[in-house]
Design an enzyme around this catalytic site. Sequence first.
Site, PDB file in Angstrom:
ATOM      1  N   LYS A 279       0.830  -1.220   0.000  1.00  0.00           N
ATOM      2  CA  LYS A 279       0.000   0.000   0.000  1.00  0.00           C
ATOM      3  C   LYS A 279       0.860   1.264   0.000  1.00  0.00           C
ATOM      4  O   LYS A 279       0.606   2.206  -0.759  1.00  0.00           O
ATOM      5  CB  LYS A 279      -0.903   0.013   1.262  1.00  0.00           C
ATOM      6  N   ASN A 280       1.864   1.281   0.858  1.00  0.00           N
ATOM      7  CA  ASN A 280       2.630   2.521   1.009  1.00  0.00           C
ATOM      8  C   ASN A 280       3.686   2.705  -0.079  1.00  0.00           C
ATOM      9  O   ASN A 280       4.423   3.688  -0.087  1.00  0.00           O
ATOM     10  CB  ASN A 280       3.239   2.597   2.406  1.00  0.00           C
TER      11      ASN A 280
ATOM     12  N   ASP B 295      -5.522   8.092   8.995  1.00  0.00           N
ATOM     13  CA  ASP B 295      -5.787   7.514  10.314  1.00  0.00           C
ATOM     14  C   ASP B 295      -5.475   8.493  11.429  1.00  0.00           C
ATOM     15  O   ASP B 295      -4.490   9.234  11.364  1.00  0.00           O
ATOM     16  CB  ASP B 295      -4.898   6.284  10.512  1.00  0.00           C
TER      17      ASP B 295
ATOM     18  N   ARG C 167      -4.026  10.505   3.873  1.00  0.00           N
ATOM     19  CA  ARG C 167      -2.754  11.132   4.217  1.00  0.00           C
ATOM     20  C   ARG C 167      -1.821  11.205   2.993  1.00  0.00           C
ATOM     21  O   ARG C 167      -1.172  12.209   2.734  1.00  0.00           O
ATOM     22  CB  ARG C 167      -2.112  10.315   5.345  1.00  0.00           C
TER      23      ARG C 167
ATOM     24  N   ASP D  56       3.701   0.256  11.991  1.00  0.00           N
ATOM     25  CA  ASP D  56       2.435  -0.259  11.457  1.00  0.00           C
ATOM     26  C   ASP D  56       2.175  -1.718  11.827  1.00  0.00           C
ATOM     27  O   ASP D  56       1.079  -2.215  11.616  1.00  0.00           O
ATOM     28  CB  ASP D  56       2.396  -0.086   9.931  1.00  0.00           C
TER      29      ASP D  56
END
Length: 419
Positions: free
Chosen positions: A22-23, A116, A92, A306
């Site tokens: 995802k990141n 978040d 974000r 995370d």
Amino acid sequence: MAKYIIEGGHKLNGRVKISGNKNSILPCLAASLLTEEEVVLTNVPNITDVEVMVEILMDLGAQIGREGDSLKVSCKNINKYVLSSDKVGKLRASVLLVGPLLARFGKADFSHPGGDVIGKRAIDLHLSGFEKLGYKVESHDLEYKARKRWGGDKDVRIFLELPTVTGTENLILAAVLKPGVTTLRNYAQEPHVGDLCKLLNQMGADIEGFGGSELTIKGVKVLNGTEFRISPDNMEFGTYAIAAAITRGEVILENCRDLDWEPIVWPLEKMGLIFEKKDDTFKVKSDRLQAISTLTTGWWPSFPTDLMSVVVVLATQSKGVSLLRDWVYESRMFFVDRLISMGASITIADPHRVLVSGPTSLYGRTQETPDIRAGMALVLASLVAEGKSTINKAELIERGYENVIEKLSSLGANINRAD
Ligand code: EPU
């Protein structure tokens, strides 16, 4: 509002494919703004954060098509430099579009990014970095306007007070087309930052030194299109490994090519997980689960923040007392009250530290998740809890984890989704 309903007590066994990171996909999508040619990204996870990023890019004028796990992105016709606050407030990573917009238009208007609620999540280092790269940034009530100043130093050195991940990525994105050499010190070295540098170099950028003490970005005139494979999601890897271990199952994690696993695996091995690596797969099972005396998160290659939420669940099933510390966020640990209500023995020492005593039996409850990672921690806790658990606001989990219900069901979990 989506909810997950889980009946605990089933071992997980079988094989599961680890999705793309995802990141990593989010900054790589932002990078596609830097060229008029087509960028094809493969191994793209089907998660809502990607959907939102795609919507924002399309709102700016990009054309994007999905075929299986690939995204074809064409940013030839980008015609806006304003990021609309309704979507930016949800994600974000939308802040990552500011660097490329500055590179392309010399200006950008944007709102403070959402995401978040796990801490204050400042962007001051992005802004001061942009200033050093030659932009003037004005802010008013969480709205920002960045404009190119006349000039700006040709060669720029930026020492980041802390190695912010999106801050590092944003400055790289803003600097690749800027004349002169930009040098970053104390920059983030997460695998997804590495992916971004690799993609940009494939597009024709001149970035050197990733992994060393300084990262140098020599500005180039133009970037071209390319095809790039997103690396596996190390947070999903760690999460499914822990799920296998706490349910006393044996799971093979597939699609782990190019996974940087060492910073994640060492504390899990200390806690009793057994990993067998073969080619692009890892077989995971557990022996006796035991507490870890201290585990502290930090920037890569430290143990990642995370994964802390799911490690708290692992500690509830491990013998002894674990001291778990997360310095990165002010509110990461606050979700543990949900685990306490399920029967966990956890003392909150302060906002950054919890003491977990185990092993304890957990009992099914109805709860709401505050964020992606806490949500997945509640899923894991529910897999080992006695009875039925309901997790409300499960759509937050789907921001970052692909096909949770399908993947866990295929491994033998009793999990269903309801709207
Ligand atoms: N910070 C500042 N000033 C800044 C930037 C950051 O003080 O200018 C502080 C933040 O307030 C926070 C800490 O530094 O306390 C970490 O912020 P960082 O900028 O490193 O994190 P991020 O870029 O906002 C990315 C990931 C997060 C992950 C962190 C740390 C993306 C899109 N997000 O966030 O991922 O927790 O790095 O590894 O890459 C998640 O995936 O669930 C997630 C939250």
